[in-house]
Design an enzyme around this catalytic site. Sequence first.
Site, PDB file in Angstrom:
ATOM      1  N   ASP A  96      56.934 -11.141  33.643  1.00 13.22           N
ATOM      2  CA  ASP A  96      55.761 -10.258  33.497  1.00 13.22           C
ATOM      3  C   ASP A  96      54.529 -10.989  32.957  1.00 13.22           C
ATOM      4  O   ASP A  96      53.506 -10.372  32.689  1.00 13.22           O
ATOM      5  CB  ASP A  96      56.104  -9.070  32.590  1.00 13.22           C
ATOM      6  CG  ASP A  96      56.536  -9.514  31.198  1.00 13.22           C
ATOM      7  OD1 ASP A  96      56.519 -10.746  30.916  1.00 13.22           O
ATOM      8  OD2 ASP A  96      56.885  -8.642  30.382  1.00 13.22           O
ATOM      9  N   LYS A 107      14.238 -18.475  17.162  1.00 16.84           N
ATOM     10  CA  LYS A 107      14.935 -17.947  18.351  1.00 16.84           C
ATOM     11  C   LYS A 107      15.054 -16.427  18.277  1.00 16.84           C
ATOM     12  O   LYS A 107      15.427 -15.881  17.256  1.00 16.84           O
ATOM     13  CB  LYS A 107      16.330 -18.572  18.432  1.00 16.84           C
ATOM     14  CG  LYS A 107      17.219 -17.989  19.512  1.00 16.84           C
ATOM     15  CD  LYS A 107      18.504 -18.799  19.675  1.00 16.84           C
ATOM     16  CE  LYS A 107      19.698 -18.143  19.037  1.00 16.84           C
ATOM     17  NZ  LYS A 107      20.961 -18.825  19.310  1.00 16.84           N
TER      18      LYS A 107
HETATM   19  C1  R5P Z   1      24.644 -18.575  17.454  1.00 20.72           C
HETATM   20  O1  R5P Z   1      24.383 -18.121  16.343  1.00 20.72           O
HETATM   21  C2  R5P Z   1      25.282 -19.898  17.635  1.00 20.72           C
HETATM   22  O2  R5P Z   1      25.064 -20.742  16.546  1.00 20.72           O
HETATM   23  C3  R5P Z   1      24.778 -20.571  18.889  1.00 20.72           C
HETATM   24  O3  R5P Z   1      23.371 -20.753  18.764  1.00 20.72           O
HETATM   25  C4  R5P Z   1      25.046 -19.714  20.085  1.00 20.72           C
HETATM   26  O4  R5P Z   1      26.405 -19.385  20.139  1.00 20.72           O
HETATM   27  C5  R5P Z   1      24.643 -20.434  21.356  1.00 20.72           C
HETATM   28  O5  R5P Z   1      24.880 -19.577  22.417  1.00 20.72           O
HETATM   29  P1  R5P Z   1      24.346 -19.866  23.867  1.00 20.72           P
HETATM   30  O6  R5P Z   1      24.745 -21.261  24.234  1.00 20.72           O
HETATM   31  O7  R5P Z   1      25.015 -18.810  24.708  1.00 20.72           O
HETATM   32  O8  R5P Z   1      22.859 -19.692  23.863  1.00 20.72           O
END
Ligand code: R5P
Length: 289
Positions: free
Chosen positions: A34, A181
């Site tokens: 399974d 960001k």
């Molecule tokens: C977020 O807080 C992490 O530190 C990374 O910045 C994040 O996981 C990056 O994600 P991605 O590559 O999808 O932009």
Amino acid sequence: MKVICTEKSQILATSLARALKTTVVEVKYSRFPDGEQYLITGELDEQTIIVGSVVDNDALVQLILMVDACDSSENLLVVPYMGYARQDKRFLPGEPVSARAVAQVLSRGVSEIITVNIHEKEVLNYFGVPARNISLAPDIGDYIGALNLSNPLILAPDEGALVFAEEVASAGGWDFDHLEKTRLSGVEVKMAPKQLCAASRSVVIVDDIISTGGTIATASEMLYQQGAKDVFAACVHGVLTGGAFVRLIAAGVRDVICSDTLERANSKISAANRIALTLKMPDYNKKFR
Ligand code: R5P
């Protein structure tokens, strides 16, 4: 004391065993009709170092089964990549605290846990046994140093990664800074320009995780618009989901440097020596020699 590992952490576990001058226990894996997983280990010592990254759900189940198979509460568990750590809170009613749920399951049957650059340090408190986190920032710094870039600028993609960028930058006494960001969706982010000037400089964007690559791809494009000479990306955990590598290269990133917490073709840095050094520290010496 021997090392044992799940299928997706074999390379790191072998390097760790070498650094500790011990061997890796062989394991046979199969599946029931399974699809349920089965494993059986070779001969174990009284204490074992179990190594397994929570790469995906299969790896998580395999790690849970392995901890149970090793069957000694004196074992040490090394989780190089602690998956599910990003859902570390209940953001909306009805959500699980996934990091806590996984941490609690993994704590059953081991005496201590080591993680590597866990996404949120608070998650360490969710383990039911003492847990410590180690950072590969110095190792990433050493790798960047060996690239012989002229006066590189180390950039965190957001303020949360600034301490990490500072740790990396301290390896060479380089400048460091962070971007602003804003996450628009799972794959889209918006970046505000940073204070330090990137014009004519080699920039290394450093982060704990690269998942979709959206964060660093957006940053890379912005940095080239500002006149950066070249852009590199370095992270501890190269999750690299959904074509992330291709996306980063298309955004002008010259190279994507990852560690072997997730075993990839571009795992250029090993966590093994740093884990071995931790195990040789005086407070570990007595138990995990
Ligand atoms: C977020 O807080 C992490 O530190 C990374 O910045 C994040 O996981 C990056 O994600 P991605 O590559 O999808 O932009």
